[in-house]
Scaffold this motif. Structure first.
Motif, mmCIF file in Angstrom:
data_model
loop_
_atom_site.group_PDB
_atom_site.id
_atom_site.type_symbol
_atom_site.label_atom_id
_atom_site.label_comp_id
_atom_site.label_asym_id
_atom_site.label_seq_id
_atom_site.Cartn_x
_atom_site.Cartn_y
_atom_site.Cartn_z
ATOM 1 N N GLY B 40 -22.770 -128.979 54.907
ATOM 2 C CA GLY B 40 -22.749 -129.207 56.230
ATOM 3 C C GLY B 40 -21.605 -127.673 57.267
ATOM 4 O O GLY B 40 -22.525 -127.488 58.638
ATOM 5 N N LYS B 43 -24.351 -122.970 54.897
ATOM 6 C CA LYS B 43 -24.999 -122.415 54.008
ATOM 7 C C LYS B 43 -26.665 -122.229 53.545
ATOM 8 O O LYS B 43 -27.049 -120.830 53.708
ATOM 9 C CB LYS B 43 -23.949 -122.774 52.736
ATOM 10 C CG LYS B 43 -22.705 -122.714 52.994
ATOM 11 C CD LYS B 43 -22.016 -123.399 51.313
ATOM 12 C CE LYS B 43 -21.869 -124.404 51.326
ATOM 13 N NZ LYS B 43 -21.776 -125.971 51.643
ATOM 14 N N SER B 44 -27.176 -123.145 53.463
ATOM 15 C CA SER B 44 -28.590 -123.512 53.502
ATOM 16 C C SER B 44 -29.075 -122.827 54.664
ATOM 17 O O SER B 44 -30.232 -122.301 54.265
ATOM 18 C CB SER B 44 -28.744 -124.721 53.216
ATOM 19 O OG SER B 44 -27.810 -125.298 51.613
ATOM 20 N N THR B 45 -28.794 -123.315 55.730
ATOM 21 C CA THR B 45 -29.019 -122.519 56.541
ATOM 22 C C THR B 45 -29.195 -120.881 57.002
ATOM 23 O O THR B 45 -30.171 -120.722 57.397
ATOM 24 C CB THR B 45 -28.099 -123.256 58.312
ATOM 25 O OG1 THR B 45 -28.671 -124.984 58.069
ATOM 26 C CG2 THR B 45 -28.671 -122.573 59.242
ATOM 27 N N GLU B 84 -32.171 -125.060 47.339
ATOM 28 C CA GLU B 84 -30.955 -126.180 46.983
ATOM 29 C C GLU B 84 -31.064 -127.186 46.061
ATOM 30 O O GLU B 84 -31.103 -127.352 44.771
ATOM 31 C CB GLU B 84 -30.734 -127.360 47.818
ATOM 32 C CG GLU B 84 -29.512 -127.294 47.922
ATOM 33 C CD GLU B 84 -29.224 -127.709 49.542
ATOM 34 O OE1 GLU B 84 -29.924 -127.790 50.569
ATOM 35 O OE2 GLU B 84 -27.285 -128.709 49.867
ATOM 36 N N HIS B 192 -20.490 -124.417 46.547
ATOM 37 C CA HIS B 192 -19.581 -125.088 45.940
ATOM 38 C C HIS B 192 -18.338 -124.622 45.568
ATOM 39 O O HIS B 192 -17.124 -124.917 46.112
ATOM 40 C CB HIS B 192 -19.738 -126.884 46.186
ATOM 41 C CG HIS B 192 -20.664 -127.221 47.187
ATOM 42 N ND1 HIS B 192 -21.638 -127.863 46.471
ATOM 43 C CD2 HIS B 192 -20.812 -127.493 48.208
ATOM 44 C CE1 HIS B 192 -22.766 -128.040 48.080
ATOM 45 N NE2 HIS B 192 -21.501 -128.260 49.204
HETATM 46 N N1 LIG Z 1 -33.465 -130.305 58.649
HETATM 47 C C1 LIG Z 1 -32.456 -130.531 59.254
HETATM 48 N N2 LIG Z 1 -32.354 -130.515 60.949
HETATM 49 C C2 LIG Z 1 -31.311 -130.568 61.720
HETATM 50 N N3 LIG Z 1 -30.558 -130.626 61.241
HETATM 51 C C3 LIG Z 1 -29.906 -129.728 60.056
HETATM 52 C C4 LIG Z 1 -31.229 -129.634 59.254
HETATM 53 N N4 LIG Z 1 -30.586 -129.466 58.257
HETATM 54 C C5 LIG Z 1 -29.140 -129.048 57.807
HETATM 55 N N5 LIG Z 1 -29.070 -129.741 59.363
HETATM 56 C C6 LIG Z 1 -27.633 -129.617 59.798
HETATM 57 O O1 LIG Z 1 -27.231 -128.040 59.788
HETATM 58 C C7 LIG Z 1 -26.087 -128.039 59.073
HETATM 59 C C8 LIG Z 1 -25.697 -127.288 57.730
HETATM 60 O O2 LIG Z 1 -26.488 -127.851 57.833
HETATM 61 P P1 LIG Z 1 -27.097 -127.238 56.206
HETATM 62 O O3 LIG Z 1 -27.794 -127.579 54.875
HETATM 63 O O4 LIG Z 1 -26.416 -125.702 56.121
HETATM 64 O O5 LIG Z 1 -25.032 -126.695 55.260
HETATM 65 P P2 LIG Z 1 -24.877 -126.693 53.591
HETATM 66 O O6 LIG Z 1 -23.261 -125.213 53.561
HETATM 67 O O7 LIG Z 1 -25.780 -125.774 53.498
HETATM 68 O O8 LIG Z 1 -24.271 -127.764 53.200
HETATM 69 P P3 LIG Z 1 -24.153 -128.217 51.560
HETATM 70 O O9 LIG Z 1 -22.954 -127.951 50.980
HETATM 71 O O10 LIG Z 1 -24.724 -129.956 51.807
HETATM 72 O O11 LIG Z 1 -25.847 -128.063 51.195
HETATM 73 C C9 LIG Z 1 -25.619 -129.050 59.102
HETATM 74 O O12 LIG Z 1 -24.827 -130.524 60.518
HETATM 75 C C10 LIG Z 1 -26.781 -130.412 59.219
HETATM 76 O O13 LIG Z 1 -26.471 -131.492 59.998
#
Ligand SMILES: Nc1ncnc2c1ncn2[C@@H]1O[C@H](COP(=O)(O)OP(=O)(O)OP(=O)(O)O)[C@@H](O)[C@H]1O
Ligand SMILES: [Mg+2]
Lengths: 478, 239
Positions: B40, B43-45, B84, B192
């Motif tokens: 969360g 990163k993916s964002t 992912e 990770h």
């Molecule tokens: N489709 C979505 N709609 C709304 N919020 C989202 C969505 N996907 C992710 N988020 C929120 O955006 C934030 C960042 O999410 P993200 O997927 O970028 O995390 P991440 O770093 O990739 O995590 P992970 O290691 O679990 O993959 C999180 O708080 C998540 O709740």
């Protein structure tokens, strides 16, 4: 190979590899094939039977011996409505209206079912026609095939990959549309075959083509609705639920509502009820068999004056025949008034029913389908009118013979003894006054123009659904 | 010289929640940049922002010096994206999957081309004509990586590429990525795996609650120190 057709092809790969889809397709195909074969056989049989019956009825009438002409009025005749060629696909109102009428003097009989045997043979399955499968079952199959068409890509994440590769949502939707279109094209084949066969039986190409096009537009409209749902909605359970509800609504709920609404809006009196009123009015007209009935006194005065005679015996024509002809005309006017009234009510009800096509494409296609096949209510009404004309003409021709070829003296003494009744006969040559009756469907252009409103509504449904797809597909996001 | 990838004070909301908050970094041509962070962290964002799927609230993302929002199409055409979770069709074989996606991307490959890519990710030959629904997670991941390779784009965005891979496969993957970078490909990967990131990346960024809180570079022929990065990563418990 272009992107769109490739997307469509991959959809086919998925379908062919899915047991559920293949099973559904097999079931529908078997159902469609058996229903088509059964209906085609039944209709072909009915068609030749009724034509034979019509010819036989005419032969029997002509073959009657010398008789008193009024006995021929009561001997009567039959009119048959053979199913038109496209009834093989769409039996339409034939299942609920009669297809033959006994024609006789002083009465307008109701249409009867030509053969009770056929209905008993088929049991409840008489309602399972190729047309109803196309109208109700194929949309359901499109829903099964297509409810997840687009959203599956979203669920599996492949949508993200495609969009990230630069694909547009619109192109993807077009590919899916092409896949559904090819399914629809395949399901059109049996209908096209039946339409071609009907043309070999004398159906016009215009009517056959319009019927095929109507169903094509109908299925495309459903396909577009299904695809629109799968583009807009994000979960397949929701999409399936929404589409099944739409199907129930269009195929079952709206038709039910439409029937109730049309009978509530236009209150057609029951047959028995109106028959009783009619009978009371009929009595006032007098009995045409009784020339002395006071109801005919004014007629008598007029006819005597016309011929410059003082008594009916002096008339150059047979007064009893004159009365029979006059009373038949008066009675027919009264009966026709009631019949027209009833047909107008039924026609208005059916127009209201058709209006519900705006709420359900299934209603629009069912109405266009009956009209184009020549198995609609309007065609049945024309049968009633034409057979009534046939009835009236032969009865009046016989009455004319009665008035002109049998003198009054001989006529009133006909019951004295055997010789007298022998004298009160006319030569059987006279029975040739009966017209030949061959009932057929309306000309194709008349049917097409009558169906144009329903066909237009279908095109409207299709265009709206396509518009929704394009709007939704352009806005596709992750 | 413009960098292939650049985030400038990128802030971004998802469904009303602030997910990225003033993130800035660049990735140079031929560089491997690893974005580390907890679940969360955003990163993916960040990857999705580079693909133009998410609109920045503030700041911007640039691909080859051009704002992604000005020209999504050319950004996407320069990028191969590994999502992912391996997003491929279960009812198709590896060959069919690759052929389909490459066709759509306008970059069809011959069977030999497909085999070469599948060799590089070490997907067993016997598996290639089997449907993916019979694959293990790692086999599916390998197929997805092969697809990204076959796109032959100058930039690769990889979201947890080693998830599901066994240790040998991870080592092989790291070698593969290094080779690609030497060939000039720019690689932004999300993971990770602290150890793996330090092994393969030229630079590691640490993302925490949508903020870039640390950056570690390899210097004068030495790899990034895993201990240091791990300590920084673990600080989130304190923070
Ligand atoms: N489709 C979505 N709609 C709304 N919020 C989202 C969505 N996907 C992710 N988020 C929120 O955006 C934030 C960042 O999410 P993200 O997927 O970028 O995390 P991440 O770093 O990739 O995590 P992970 O290691 O679990 O993959 C999180 O708080 C998540 O709740
Ligand atoms: Mg993630």
């Amino acid at each position: 190979m272009s992107t769109i057709s490739r997307i469509a092809r991959e959809e086919w790969r998925l379908w062919l590899r899915s047991k559920v889809v293949v099973a559904a397709a097999v079931i529908v195909t078997v159902l469609l094939a058996t229903t088509s074969i059964l209906t085609i056989n039944r209709v072909a049989e009915e068609q030749s039977q009724r034509l034979e019956q019509q010819v036989a009825a005419e032969k029997t009438f002509f073959a009657q011996p010398d008789r008193h002409p009024h006995r021929m009025v009561h001997y009567g005749h039959y009119a048959f409505r053979p199913p038109p060629p496209l009834a093989m696909f769409e039996p339409g109102v034939d299942a609920v209206t009669g297809q033959s009428i006994f024609l006789e003097g002083h009465r307008q009989n109701t249409a009867m079912f030509a053969d009770t045997k056929a209905a008993a043979d088929l049991g409840g399955f008489a309602a399972l026609t190729p047309a109803s499968l196309y109208q109700i079952l194929l949309p359901l199959l499109l829903i099964v095939l297509g409810h997840a068409l687009f959203l599956r890509e979203r669920e599996s994440g492949t949508l993200a990959v495609m969009l990230a590769q630069g694909q547009s949502g619109t192109k993807l939707a077009l590919g899916k549309a092409l896949a559904l279109l090819s399914v629809i094209a395949i399901f059109m084949i049996p209908l096209i075959a039946v339409a071609a066969y009907s043309m070999s039986l004398g159906e016009s190409g215009l009517a056959a083509l319009s019927l095929v096009s109507g169903y094509f537009v109908y299925l495309c409209a459903w396909g577009a609705i299904v695809l629109a749902a799968s583009v807009i909605l994000k979960q397949r359970s929701v999409s399936l639920g929404v589409l099944i509800f739409a199907w129930l609504f269009a195929a079952l709920i709206v038709p039910r509502l439409a029937i109730n609404a049309s009978s509530a809006a236009i209150d057609a009196p029951g047959k028995i009820e109106s028959d009783l009123v009619m009978l009371a009015e009929q009595r006032k007209l007098g009995d045409g068999h009784n020339a002395a009935d006071p109801a005919f006194q004014r007629l008598q005065a007029e006819v005597l004056e016309q011929y410059g005679a003082d008594t009916i015996e002096e008339l150059p024509i047979n007064w009893r025949g004159v009365v029979a002809s006059y009373s038949e005309a008066e009675l027919t006017k009264l009966l026709n008034g009631y019949a027209e009234n009833r047909m107008n009510l039924e026609a208005s009800q059916s127009r209201i029913f058709d209006l519900f096509g705006l709420a359900s494409p299934t209603i629009a296609i069912s109405s266009a389908s009956r009209t184009l096949a020549g198995t609609d209510l309007a065609t049945h009404h024309r049968f009633l009118r034409e057979s009534e004309t046939l009835r009236f003409n032969f009865v009046q021709s016989l009455n004319e013979i009665h008035a002109n070829e049998l003198d009054y003296e001989t006529d009133i003494n006909r019951n004295n003894d055997a010789a007298s009744s022998q004298r009160a006969q006319v030569n059987s040559e006279a029975w040739q006054v009966l017209d030949e009756f061959r009932f057929g469907p309306d000309p194709a252009n008349a049917r097409v123009s009558r169906a144009s409103l329903s066909l237009g509504v279908l095109v409207g449904w299709l265009l709206i659904a396509i518009g929704v797809i394009f709007m939704a597909a352009r806005r596709v996001r992750l | 010289m413009t960098s292939p990838l650049e985030a400038r004070s990128l802030s971004l909301n998802r469904e009303g929640n602030n997910v990225l908050d003033g993130v800035s970094f660049t990735v140079a041509e031929g560089e491997i940049f690893a974005l580390l962070g907890g679940n969360g962290a955003g990163k993916s964002t960040t990857l999705l922002a580079f693909l133009g799927f998410l609109e920045p609230l503030e700041g911007e993302v640039l691909v080859n010096g051009t704002s992604v929002h000005g020209d999504v199409a050319s950004a996407r055409s320069a990028i191969a994206y590994l999502p992912e979770a391996a997003a491929l069709y279960g009812h198709m074989t590896a060959y069919e999957n690759l052929d389909y996606f490459l066709h759509l991307a306008g970059k069809p490959a011959s069977r030999d081309g497909l085999d070469a890519a599948l060799d590089r990710v070490a997907l067993p030959e016997e598996a290639r004509s089997r449907r993916l629904q019979s694959y293990s997670k790692g086999m599916r991941q390998k197929t997805a990586i092969a697809l990204a390779l076959l796109r032959e784009t100058p930039i690769m965005l990889l979201d947890e590429p080693t998830s599901g891979l066994d240790p040998v496969a991870i080592d092989e993957f790291h070698d593969l990525v290094k080779t690609l970078a030497q060939g000039g490909q720019t690689i932004l990967m999300v993971t990770h795996d602290v150890y793996g990131a330090c092994q393969v990346a030229d630079r590691v960024g640490l993302l925490r609650h949508g903020q870039l809180v640390g950056s570690f570079s390899a210097g004068n022929g030495k790899r990034i120190d895993t201990e240091t990065v791990h300590a920084a990563f673990a600080e989130r418990e304190v923070a």
